[in-house]
Design an enzyme around this catalytic site. Structure first.
Site, PDB file in Angstrom:
ATOM      1  N   LYS A   7     -10.157 -10.329  -2.046  1.00  0.00           N
ATOM      2  CA  LYS A   7     -11.332  -9.494  -1.320  1.00  0.00           C
ATOM      3  C   LYS A   7     -12.142 -10.336  -2.009  1.00  0.00           C
ATOM      4  O   LYS A   7     -12.999 -10.914  -0.851  1.00  0.00           O
ATOM      5  CB  LYS A   7     -11.377  -7.866  -1.300  1.00  0.00           C
ATOM      6  CG  LYS A   7     -12.399  -7.490  -0.712  1.00  0.00           C
ATOM      7  CD  LYS A   7     -12.758  -5.897  -0.642  1.00  0.00           C
ATOM      8  CE  LYS A   7     -11.901  -5.616  -0.600  1.00  0.00           C
ATOM      9  NZ  LYS A   7     -11.773  -3.662  -0.514  1.00  0.00           N
ATOM     10  N   GLU A  24      -5.166 -12.966 -11.247  1.00  0.00           N
ATOM     11  CA  GLU A  24      -3.665 -14.439 -10.763  1.00  0.00           C
ATOM     12  C   GLU A  24      -3.573 -14.813  -9.709  1.00  0.00           C
ATOM     13  O   GLU A  24      -3.349 -15.985  -9.647  1.00  0.00           O
ATOM     14  CB  GLU A  24      -2.912 -12.743 -10.553  1.00  0.00           C
ATOM     15  CG  GLU A  24      -2.686 -12.320 -12.059  1.00  0.00           C
ATOM     16  CD  GLU A  24      -3.658 -10.823 -12.381  1.00  0.00           C
ATOM     17  OE1 GLU A  24      -3.189  -9.313 -12.659  1.00  0.00           O
ATOM     18  OE2 GLU A  24      -4.760 -11.103 -11.807  1.00  0.00           O
ATOM     19  N   GLY A  67      -6.515  -1.918  -1.443  1.00  0.00           N
ATOM     20  CA  GLY A  67      -5.212  -2.968  -1.468  1.00  0.00           C
ATOM     21  C   GLY A  67      -4.144  -2.359  -0.639  1.00  0.00           C
ATOM     22  O   GLY A  67      -3.104  -2.802  -0.030  1.00  0.00           O
ATOM     23  N   ARG A  68      -3.816  -1.258  -1.599  1.00  0.00           N
ATOM     24  CA  ARG A  68      -1.966  -0.813  -1.353  1.00  0.00           C
ATOM     25  C   ARG A  68      -2.176   0.184  -0.103  1.00  0.00           C
ATOM     26  O   ARG A  68      -1.054   0.310   0.742  1.00  0.00           O
ATOM     27  CB  ARG A  68      -2.146   0.190  -2.644  1.00  0.00           C
ATOM     28  CG  ARG A  68      -3.498   1.994  -2.687  1.00  0.00           C
ATOM     29  CD  ARG A  68      -2.903   2.149  -4.081  1.00  0.00           C
ATOM     30  NE  ARG A  68      -3.725   3.671  -4.467  1.00  0.00           N
ATOM     31  CZ  ARG A  68      -4.877   2.829  -4.572  1.00  0.00           C
ATOM     32  NH1 ARG A  68      -5.181   1.686  -5.064  1.00  0.00           N
ATOM     33  NH2 ARG A  68      -5.299   4.096  -5.023  1.00  0.00           N
ATOM     34  N   GLU A 111      -0.325   4.200  -8.476  1.00  0.00           N
ATOM     35  CA  GLU A 111      -1.554   3.758  -8.455  1.00  0.00           C
ATOM     36  C   GLU A 111      -2.320   4.232  -7.872  1.00  0.00           C
ATOM     37  O   GLU A 111      -3.217   5.028  -8.025  1.00  0.00           O
ATOM     38  CB  GLU A 111      -2.123   2.586  -7.764  1.00  0.00           C
ATOM     39  CG  GLU A 111      -3.205   1.647  -8.075  1.00  0.00           C
ATOM     40  CD  GLU A 111      -3.129   0.507  -7.406  1.00  0.00           C
ATOM     41  OE1 GLU A 111      -1.947   0.114  -8.570  1.00  0.00           O
ATOM     42  OE2 GLU A 111      -3.635  -0.013  -6.207  1.00  0.00           O
ATOM     43  N   HIS A 126      26.060   2.738  -6.733  1.00  0.00           N
ATOM     44  CA  HIS A 126      27.443   2.058  -8.197  1.00  0.00           C
ATOM     45  C   HIS A 126      26.914   0.958  -9.251  1.00  0.00           C
ATOM     46  O   HIS A 126      27.032   1.141  -9.810  1.00  0.00           O
ATOM     47  CB  HIS A 126      28.194   0.631  -7.093  1.00  0.00           C
ATOM     48  CG  HIS A 126      29.021   1.004  -6.433  1.00  0.00           C
ATOM     49  ND1 HIS A 126      29.923   1.834  -6.538  1.00  0.00           N
ATOM     50  CD2 HIS A 126      28.748   1.625  -5.180  1.00  0.00           C
ATOM     51  CE1 HIS A 126      31.410   1.917  -5.615  1.00  0.00           C
ATOM     52  NE2 HIS A 126      30.376   1.705  -4.359  1.00  0.00           N
ATOM     53  N   LYS A 185      -6.838  -5.961 -16.799  1.00  0.00           N
ATOM     54  CA  LYS A 185      -7.907  -6.829 -16.306  1.00  0.00           C
ATOM     55  C   LYS A 185      -8.502  -7.325 -17.644  1.00  0.00           C
ATOM     56  O   LYS A 185      -8.944  -8.576 -17.829  1.00  0.00           O
ATOM     57  CB  LYS A 185      -8.608  -6.677 -14.966  1.00  0.00           C
ATOM     58  CG  LYS A 185      -7.139  -6.415 -14.044  1.00  0.00           C
ATOM     59  CD  LYS A 185      -8.282  -6.614 -13.020  1.00  0.00           C
ATOM     60  CE  LYS A 185      -6.795  -6.079 -11.867  1.00  0.00           C
ATOM     61  NZ  LYS A 185      -7.833  -6.079  -9.892  1.00  0.00           N
TER      62      LYS A 185
END
Length: 550
Positions: free
Chosen positions: A209, A215, A270-271, A356, A387, A507
């Protein structure tokens, strides 16, 4: 909700506490044997999804009290405020309008007096035109080759959503295109994503954004150098990069024409953004029509959540059941087990969406909460998980409520496999609910010394979510189901599900530490003694290696 007391001061909360004391030791075997019609009543359907919630440790009275808790907590009022565009994200003074991303043309949702729906559709139309150009081959790279590879660079929701959606909808995707997703700043992530790709045929979508996300921009810079080095100059950037951002100046400085920048808004977290421009890679994969079908699924679940009564409202029920197990039973985790290989990344997507959102320790008034909020979300596809970790769910000492997700029709056409897959889903739900008693084992002739090891207590709750088939529309409904479940939890717990201040601290510290790692001379370190020692050791060991310093 009474701001002075929060949820624990509500009459419904006290009633549920008393009710919990009455039902906590009742076994699901008894609940089913005493009520053969239980599954008919404790089920609900909406937006193409069917929910069987009968294998939960609840009674009709529990469901009635859920409805009362939702009413006293103000779920309907908070929900309607969200749909109206009110600023319910109070700590950031923002509206919460992921529902506007799938609103149909002609509807109106206002933020600060401005109707945002036309803006949403203007971006969707531009996305559609661009996706069509890439899919048709009319968008050409710098050397005149058509695009055959799309690499999505992002982090958090701008990575997890697109990757999850692509993997979920691969049967509907253009198989002539290759899609890769890069988020981790570990250089190996970029290397492995691009090692077999031709730069002349590769398009990068950079999703940030602000166009400053550390990152994402590190990976974007590496991608830029990869393209420029291979194709002979900066002019190549404009044909091999597009941006999902709001920072036109930053995008232009990178070498991307702002005409190829697709925007979104501060009222989209964002999520919650996979159905915004963040989903550009998804639209390229499945086409504008497939993306539109996914939006229709989101929209159908939005309408179901907005109109259905609590006892038949899928997101409200899932959210209230999460509150029930977290805040009353003390369950620390919740499992999500999709019986679909295509939904392999769905649990990871939900980890961000739920943890979050509701991993909060203070309420809307800033007071420390006195009850557990968001559980740890985890899971893997069935039958893989059976399993590995199902042993703990069946016979371990921790209560792990689980959602089991399945489909009546297969995504792959391999004869016999889908019936076997679904037989396992139904069997696991049955086994977790009812277990096997010592008496059962003795009647089967199991040796007495073996019986304690083979007993499964049962009474482990599950929700079973069924749909006809995993399609773009179904995926939209499924994601919206969990979005609104998270919202329901947050309303009841009186927390802000839409900020994420805890993410910011790491951050800030990383920005400080990277300068210390890259400093040519040993810097003066002013962290705690552990962090100082780790930084110093890293610098020494890096220097003692093969000469590489980054």
């Amino acid at each position: 909700m009474d701001a002075a007391t929060g949820p624990t001061g509500l009459g419904a909360w006290h009633a549920l506490e008393a009710h919990y004391g009455q039902v906590k030791d009742i076994h699901l075997r008894a609940l089913f044997s005493d009520d053969p019609m239980r599954a008919d009543r404790l089920s609900a359907e909406g937006a193409g999804l069917y929910l069987d919630y009968s294998k939960n440790r609840i009674t009709d009275e529990t469901v009635r009290l859920f409805g009362r808790l939702a009413e006293e907590a103000g779920l309907a009022e908070r929900r309607d405020a969200m749909f109206r565009g009110e600023k319910i994200n109070t700590t950031e003074d923002r509206a919460v309008l992921h529902v506007a991303l799938r609103a149909p043309k002609g509807t109106s949702i206002h933020v600060d007096g401005r109707d945002v729906v036309p803006e949403v559709h203007e971006v969707l139309d531009r996305m559609s035109a661009f996706a069509a150009a890439v899919r048709s081959g009319s968008w050409l790279g710098h050397t005149g080759k058509r695009i055959r590879n799309v690499v999505n660079i992002g982090i958090g929701g701008s990575y997890l959503g697109p990757e999850m959606a692509y993997r979920a909808l691969r049967p509907f995707s253009d198989r002539s295109l290759t899609f890769r997703f890069v988020a981790n700043v570990d250089g190996a992530a970029f290397t492995e994503a691009t090692v077999d790709l031709d730069p002349a045929e590769t398009l990068f979508i950079v999703s940030s954004k602000t166009f400053t996300t550390q990152e994402t921009m590190a990976n974007a810079a590496t991608a830029r150098a990869w393209v420029v080095d291979a194709l002979g100059g900066d002019a190549a950037v404009a044909r091999h990069f597009v941006a999902v951002s709001t920072n036109a100046e930053g995008v232009r400085g990178f070498g991307i024409d702002p005409v190829n920048m697709f925007g979104f808004w501060d009222w989209v977290g964002g999520r919650y953004s996979m159905d915004s421009a963040i989903g550009l890679s998804t639209m390229i994969a499945v086409g504008p029509g497939g993306f539109g079908d996914m939006l229709a699924g989101f929209r159908a679940m939005d309408e179901h959540f907005r109109t259905a009564p609590v006892a038949k409202n899928l997101p409200a029920l899932l959210g209230l059941l999460t509150v029930w197990y977290s805040s009353f039973f003390g369950a620390q985790t919740a499992g999500v087990m999709p019986y679909s290989a295509h939904l392999a990344r769905f649990p990871a997507y939900l980890q961000q969406l739920q943890m979050e959102s509701n991993g909060k320790h203070v309420d809307l008034q800033g007071r420390r909460v006195t009850y557990d909020t968001g559980p740890v979300i985890w899971g893997e596809p069935g039958t893989d998980g059976q399993h590995s970790f199902y042993q703990l769910i069946h016979q371990g000492t921790r209560l792990v409520p689980c959602d089991l997700i399945g489909f009546s029709r297969p995504s792959g056409a391999v004869p016999g496999h889908h019936d076997l897959l679904m037989a396992n889903l139904f069997a696991q739900a049955e086994a977790l609910a009812f277990g096997k008693t010592a008496e059962d084992l003795a009647a089967e002739g199991v040796a007495e010394a073996q019986i304690p090891f083979r007993v499964s207590e049962g009474n482990r709750p599950t929700n079973v979510i069924l749909a006809d088939e995993l399609t773009p529309r179904t995926l939209g409904s499924l994601v919206a189901l969990y979005e609104h479940s998270v919202f329901t939890q947050g309303v009841v717990w009186d927390i802000d599900s839409f900020d994420q201040w805890g993410v910011e601290l790491g951050k800030v510290l990383a920005t400080r530490i990277i300068r210390e790692l890259e400093a040519p001379a040993e810097p003066a370190l002013e962290h705690d003694c552990s962090t100082n020692a780790l930084i110093a050791r890293y610098r020494r060991r890096r220097a003692d290696g093969d000469g590489m310093v980054s």
